[in-house]
Write an enzyme that holds these catalytic residues in place. Structure first.
Site, PDB file in Angstrom:
ATOM      1  N   SER A 259       1.011  -0.688   5.948  1.00 53.53           N
ATOM      2  CA  SER A 259       2.398  -1.145   6.134  1.00 53.53           C
ATOM      3  C   SER A 259       2.891  -1.763   4.835  1.00 53.53           C
ATOM      4  O   SER A 259       2.096  -2.057   3.940  1.00 53.53           O
ATOM      5  CB  SER A 259       2.447  -2.222   7.229  1.00 53.53           C
ATOM      6  N   ASP A 260       4.170  -1.966   4.722  1.00 54.11           N
ATOM      7  CA  ASP A 260       4.645  -2.776   3.610  1.00 54.11           C
ATOM      8  C   ASP A 260       4.510  -4.252   4.016  1.00 54.11           C
ATOM      9  O   ASP A 260       4.181  -4.579   5.162  1.00 54.11           O
ATOM     10  CB  ASP A 260       6.090  -2.398   3.240  1.00 54.11           C
ATOM     11  N   PHE A 261       4.826  -5.114   3.080  1.00 53.36           N
ATOM     12  CA  PHE A 261       4.556  -6.549   3.219  1.00 53.36           C
ATOM     13  C   PHE A 261       5.311  -7.146   4.412  1.00 53.36           C
ATOM     14  O   PHE A 261       6.536  -7.125   4.445  1.00 53.36           O
ATOM     15  CB  PHE A 261       5.011  -7.245   1.926  1.00 53.36           C
ATOM     16  N   ALA A 263       5.844  -6.011   7.234  1.00 55.02           N
ATOM     17  CA  ALA A 263       6.711  -5.064   7.941  1.00 55.02           C
ATOM     18  C   ALA A 263       6.348  -4.917   9.414  1.00 55.02           C
ATOM     19  O   ALA A 263       7.229  -4.651  10.245  1.00 55.02           O
ATOM     20  CB  ALA A 263       6.653  -3.701   7.247  1.00 55.02           C
TER      21      ALA A 263
END
Ligand code: GLC
Length: 716
Positions: A259-261, A263
């Site tokens: 995932s992104d930070f 997210a």
């Protein structure tokens, strides 16, 4: 390592921590050695902490080694962490931002740079980089355009493949795993506003935005990062159609998805998850393996399995992918991979790397205007170098936080190294800070300009005014800088402007005032010497725009491969009439995709086709003869565009389908050939089936996307 056997030894909690990534602050210990840090905020225990599967943004070989050692002392199964970092366009030796890499149209050099970044970062403790970023971009208001190789899917695919190969190679010595990002279509954030909604048809998604991610997957990228934005109403991290159906099942990707930070937790904010538990459920069901920086997986998986909403096999699949990546990286044998404190001192910022960074900056720069004053004569008696970017190391770009600006060879230093201390004079002039209005140093700059033979005026954007969360509603140069430019050019017409920017700027006024404009993007550690070599003709500029320069902010988003519409603007004039034209300003861009000048001139013969007809499984050759009719050796990016004149869905007025960067001496000619097969003619129909349709095609071959002459053939 027998990862399946190792997996069987893990408890559920140990498994879930393997698919959790934390920031290094979590491992901060105070004097008593007791864990303090913000782990309390994530409600995790010390035991959990030392089961974390990976960590991001650890700085330096020593820290990497000591963290991994401390971790392994406490980790029951001796499973090493993967240490990940954003090495986007260089590690400590920074080369140009990605828009510049795209503008180089030199994928071989881009691959070399990626390999250099892998070498520097791997000896300094990095195992995997969150790169390449390959989001297609069309709106210069978005700050992260600097991180993309531009608006064209073909160019982005070429650069995506080159970077994955450069970073990863065989994952052996001095290589790092790559992570292509951000799937999908993050660059289409509405209004250029970061993190904003993305909403488009699947046809557009597949036609323009997905190809470069797939190019990375086809090149063997080890990891994929999901984007913050929605795709058809569901944020990517929890979007099963995007991650499981398309990325994994359709494209055959069986690597790790991260995932992104934050997210996963943001699914709640988006409003598609009631709580952390549902956010975890959505993301794991989507087959997003690693949760970055939050612990919704840890907090909720056990309960979700108890409730029968998740199976432990889903967790096992994710954990196995992470363990297999660790195995591919050789971390079980050597948890530090290539990390070497002493070697890092030799390799990082070595001359070879600086030279490559300089060459990449030379190759990426785009000459936008030249009334003939460039190149300057190296025997010039005195040069004034003026402006906010003239004497600063902050010309590396937003994603260069692993580098120290003190290591940048500035424009001023580059000029002094080339011309000698005595012939180079400096004045600040004014700042590029958006809110700054201080004109107090402009007079001094103007007087200096008057007193020197030539002037290099360095203006543009502050390097942190592009990049993540740096969206702009106005992409003009600041009024303060225009005051400086106007007065300096008036004082000395022998002035060349060097533009430092992380995005296309709407610089119509600058284009009117400045005798010459050389766009350096954010050129990196050796930006100064690169600019010097370009300004004094040691190298002829050869970059071509990877992204359209709008004539006004109001034109955004604007891109060359647009549809014709039923009423295209008939010409560049401001047209009052029933057509696709603004009534209060220009409709056409200032500089088009693919545009760039050199210090010479090239002539193209008409396009020749090997046949007027092509069968679906056949091919034809398109060729031109290019001649250097100028006085200097220079490089030309010969670009081939194709137009499908009519089809079952509208088709762009042009699409880049090939390019070749060639170098010719004065009076030298070269015939450049492109082979056209059905692959270059295919598109997604309304039924989302990829196909080429019989009909008329135009083939353009020229110096930029404004090329108008073409030859035509029939696909029969
Ligand atoms: C950021 C960015 C992503 C980056 C990650 C880790 O929010 O969106 O590109 O790799 O966090 O720093």
């Amino acid at each position: 390592m027998d990862c399946k056997k190792l997996l069987k030894k893990l408890t559920l909690k140990e498994k879930v921590m393997q698919i959790t990534q934390l920031i290094p602050r979590m491992f901060d210990t105070d004097d008593t050695g007791a864990l303090t840090g913000p782990i309390a905020s994530l409600n995790i225990s010390e035991e959990d902490l030392y089961n974390t599967g990976s960590v991001l943004n650890v700085y330096g070989a020593q820290k990497s080694i000591s963290l991994q050692n401390r971790y392994l002392e406490r980790n029951k199964h001796k499973i090493p962490m993967i240490i990940m970092q954003d090495v986007i366009h260089g590690y400590k030796t920074i080369y140009p931002i990605q828009l510049g890499l795209g503008a180089s149209f030199n994928q071989e050099m881009v691959k070399e740079c990626s390999s250099m970044a892998a070498k520097e970062s791997s000896v300094d403790g990095v195992h995997l980089t969150f790169a390449p970023m390959v989001d297609l971009v069309r709106d210069a208001r978005w700050g992260r355009v600097m991180e993309s190789t531009g608006e064209d899917p073909y160019l982005n695919c070429v650069m995506s493949k080159a970077q994955v190969e450069g970073y990863q190679g065989d994952l052996g010595k001095y290589k790092v795993a790559g992570c292509v990002k951000h799937i999908a279509a993050y660059g289409a954030s509405e209004s250029g506003l970061d993190y904003n909604t993305v909403d488009m048809s699947e046809r557009t998604l597949r036609e323009y935005y997905l190809p470069a991610y797939k190019a990375a997957v086809d090149a063997g990228v080890e990891m994929v990062m999901t984007s913050f934005n929605t795709v058809e109403g569901i944020p990517s991290v929890g979007n099963k159609w995007l991650v499981d159906d398309v990325l994994r099942k359709e494209w055959g990707f069986n690597g790790v998805v991260i995932s992104d930070f934050n997210a996963v937790r943001e699914l709640i904010t988006h409003g598609v998850a009631k709580d952390g538990k549902q956010a975890a459920l959505m993301s794991i069901n989507a087959t997003t393996d690693i949760e970055m920086a939050t612990t919704e997986y840890l907090q909720n998986v056990e309960q979700l399995i108890k409730e029968g909403k998740l199976s432990e096999k889903q967790i096992d699949d994710a954990v196995l992918r992470v363990l297999e990546l660790k195995d591919k990286l050789g971390l079980f044998e050597n948890p530090h991979k290539d990390t070497d404190v002493e070697l890092a001192k030799e390799i990082v910022l070595c001359k070879e790397h600086r030279d490559l960074a300089r060459k990449m900056a030379e190759e990426s720069a785009v000459l936008l205007k030249n009334n003939g004053i460039l190149p300057f004569n190296k025997n010039v008696k005195s040069v004034a170098v003026i402006g906010p970017h003239a004497n600063t190391g902050n010309i590396n770009g937003f994603w260069s936080y692993s580098a120290d600006p003190k290591n940048t060879t500035t424009v001023l230093q580059g000029l002094k190294n080339y011309l000698g201390e005595d012939r180079v004079k400096y004045a600040f002039g004014c700042s590029a800070v958006l809110t700054d209005t201080d004109q107090s140093q402009i007079d001094e700059a103007v007087n200096l300009a008057k007193s020197c033979d030539a002037v290099i005026l360095c203006v543009g954007e502050v390097e942190t005014d592009s990049g993540e969360a740096n969206s702009k509603s106005n992409i003009e140069l600041t009024d303060l800088q225009y005051k400086l430019v106007e007065r300096v050019v008036e004082a000395n017409p022998n002035t060349a402007v060097a533009l430092f920017t992380g995005r296309p700027l709407a610089i119509v006024k600058l284009n009117e005032i400045a005798p010459a404009i050389l766009n350096m993007w954010m050129p990196g550690t050796e930006g100064g010497p690169a600019l010097t070599n370009l300004m004094f003709g040691e190298v002829s500029p050869s970059g071509r725009l990877s992204m359209t320069f709008p004539a006004s902010t109001g034109q955004c988003p604007i891109y060359y491969n647009h549809y014709n519409t039923g009423r295209p603007a008939p010409n560049r004039e401001i047209t009052y009439g029933y057509c696709a034209s603004y009534i209060d300003g220009p409709t056409y861009p200032l500089y088009p995709f693919g545009y760039g000048l050199t210090y010479s001139e090239f002539e193209y013969s008409p396009v020749k086709l090997s046949s007027a007809n092509m069968t679906i499984d056949g091919s034809i050759t398109a060729s031109v003869t290019v001649k250097n009719v100028g006085k200097r050796t220079a490089k030309e990016v010969v670009q081939m565009y194709i137009r499908d004149v009519y089809a079952s869905v509208v088709r762009p007025v042009k699409e880049l389908k090939g390019y070749k960067k060639i170098e010719l001496a004065p009076n030298e000619s070269q015939t450049v050939e492109f082979t056209i097969t059905k692959e270059q003619l295919e598109f997604y129909g309304r039924d989302l089936v990829k196909r080429a349709e019989a009909g008329t095609f135009y083939v353009f071959i020229g110096k930029d996307s404004d090329v108008s002459e073409y030859a035509e053939f029939e696909l029969v």
